[in-house]
Design an enzyme around this catalytic site. Structure first.
Site, mmCIF file in Angstrom:
data_model
loop_
_atom_site.group_PDB
_atom_site.id
_atom_site.type_symbol
_atom_site.label_atom_id
_atom_site.label_comp_id
_atom_site.label_asym_id
_atom_site.label_seq_id
_atom_site.Cartn_x
_atom_site.Cartn_y
_atom_site.Cartn_z
ATOM 1 N N CYS A 116 -3.967 1.691 0.950
ATOM 2 C CA CYS A 116 -4.745 1.479 -0.273
ATOM 3 C C CYS A 116 -6.039 0.737 0.014
ATOM 4 C CB CYS A 116 -3.910 0.730 -1.308
ATOM 5 S SG CYS A 116 -3.204 -0.808 -0.709
ATOM 6 N N GLU A 130 -0.413 -2.267 -8.510
ATOM 7 C CA GLU A 130 -1.420 -2.049 -7.475
ATOM 8 C C GLU A 130 -1.524 -0.544 -7.280
ATOM 9 O OE1 GLU A 130 -2.252 -2.006 -2.856
ATOM 10 O OE2 GLU A 130 -0.967 -3.708 -3.449
#
Length: 463
Positions: A264, A230
């Site tokens: 994020c 990720e």
């Protein structure tokens, strides 16, 4: 002996220091992990759930200590620290609750004269490499499901949040987890790369930068091990003319500025229908102006420092470059006295008249800043939202569910929200596309990434 230091963004002081594990310590730790995995996998899923549930209880009991340590380590306001614990608890307890059903063998259907099934086999030793920005939640996204699936886990945490790995270790120790099933280790970048390529690791779960993800792939080359990556985002919001504007402003401001924008899946770019553009920009600026930027240990602070002065200066430069190219700022940062060049403290900012030629709209900022562009149609918004190297989440603010359902399939992203953002539902797959990385965590699908299928094909009749 080399050491890793945690430098506090509050005042630049060294908050913690730990020695880097040497080759002998690394070998011993992974040998212990590999040995423990065989017996751990023999336990029932229910037994593994019990251990993990007790460990979660232990982490919840440390809520106040965790909040204070997070403030010192990465600048999260102490008033918001308990939210990290609430998030880790929500995710962990959900995965525990679905583990038995999710890990049941798959039945392909009846076939006369045969017994057939597909089991979920653990991979072995899973190494989680976790980031500092949501340090408990991101770590436990893989740690808990990996353990539930029968793997053993080694956690290497970011230098900025060294103590997080120790608190997680404390929790599993309080749960009396068998020795070697969960361990943490302090490593530098070069040693981590060597370890991944050594054959001692059966899977890597990494959350971090695109550059870090590329380093993971290079380190694992030739090992044929799965990587869960990720790697961040530049997440867009589309605000349609039919939205609930006051709610949208509040929601987007929180999505852009919470945790100093260091998420994020924070909102970093907004596309708004031209008819409400000015109202939205003014509303976001009003909310941003009201933030209290200060020492995260003070109860009144709701915006702490960024992780480092260098990180804050990077975002300041993005803003300055955008303004030089014609963008307009809407928050008066002169009222935020701590926001100075070379300081980790940065005020929130809202920019209009931005374009996709500007870094502020294309490169991940990871700071409390958001750019706003006016659009005239859904199609224009979709094209701009997809004009990115990243694809983690995207949000649509509208009162028209049909419109959201029409737009969502056209967005190149792992998750599409309607009327919310910057949130992870553990019942849904957490995944991304393009430079955001690959793999999947959480939900029932998250167990698939942490196991391998094994087929059983038994012929019961030989007549």
């Amino acid at each position: 002996m080399s050491k890793i230091q945690c430098i506090s963004p509050i005042d630049g002081s060294m908050y913690a220091e730990r020695p880097v594990a040497d080759a002998e310590q690394v070998a011993t730790l992974f040998a212990r992990s590999k040995t423990a995995q065989h017996s751990w996998a023999q336990l029932t899923v229910a037994q593994r759930c019990e251990f993990c549930s007790t460990a979660v209880d232990a982490m919840v009991s440390m809520k106040e200590r965790i909040a204070q340590e997070l403030a010192w380590q990465m600048g999260r306001p102490i008033s918001q620290g308990p939210g990290e614990v609430g998030g880790l608890e929500e995710r962990a307890r959900h995965m525990i609750s679905i583990a038995e059903a999710s890990l049941q063998p798959l039945d392909p259907g009846e076939k006369p004269g045969f017994v057939r099934k597909i089991s979920h086999e653990p991979l072995g030793v899973v190494m989680t490499i976790a980031p500092w920005n949501f340090p408990f939640m991101t770590a436990l996204n893989s740690v808990i499901p990996a353990l539930l699936a029968g793997n053993t886990v080694v956690l290497k945490h970011a230098a900025n949040t060294l103590l997080v790995a120790e608190r997680i270790q404390d929790a599993f120790d309080k749960a009396c987890l068998p020795e070697g099933v969960f361990q943490h280790i302090v490593l530098d970048h070069s040693t981590t790369s060597e370890l991944i390529g050594s054959g001692n690791v059966d899977m890597v779960c990494f959350t971090g930068s695109v550059g870090g993800g590329k380093a993971m792939e290079e380190a694992a080359a030739g090992q044929f091990i799965p990587l869960g990556l990720e790697l961040g985002g530049k997440d867009p919001a589309y605000v349609r003319a039919d939205c609930n504007l006051s709610y949208t402003i509040e929601n987007l401001a929180d999505g852009a500025f919470f945790n100093s924008g260091q998420s994020c899946c924070s909102i970093e770019r907004i596309y708004v229908h031209e008819s409400i553009h000015d109202e939205l920009v003014a509303g976001l600026a009003t909310v941003g102006q009201a933030y209290v930027l200060g020492n995260p240990l003070e109860a009144t602070t709701n915006l702490g420092p960024m992780i480092s002065p260098a990180a804050a200066d990077f975002v300041r430069k993005q803003v300055a470059d955008a303004v030089a190219a014609g963008a307009k700022t809407h928050v008066d940062t002169s009222q935020f006295t701590l926001d100075q060049p070379g300081s980790a403290y940065m005020a929130p900012q809202v920019l209009s008249d931005v374009t996709h030629e500007m870094s502020i709209m294309m490169d991940e900022s990871f700071g409390p800043v958001v750019g706003v562009i006016k659009v005239s149609s859904d199609d224009e918004a979709i094209a701009l939202m997809n004009d990115s190297d990243f694809g983690l989440t995207a949000g649509i603010w509208t009162e028209d569910l049909d419109a959201a359902e029409r737009i969502a399939p056209q967005l190149e992203t792992g998750t599409v929200f309607m009327n919310r953002c910057d949130y992870l539902d553990p019942a849904l797959a957490w995944t991304g596309v393009k430079d955001t990385g690959r793999g999947c965590s959480l939900s029932a699908m998250g167990f698939d990434a942490l196991t391998r299928p094994k087929s059983f094909h038994f012929k019961t009749s030989t007549d």
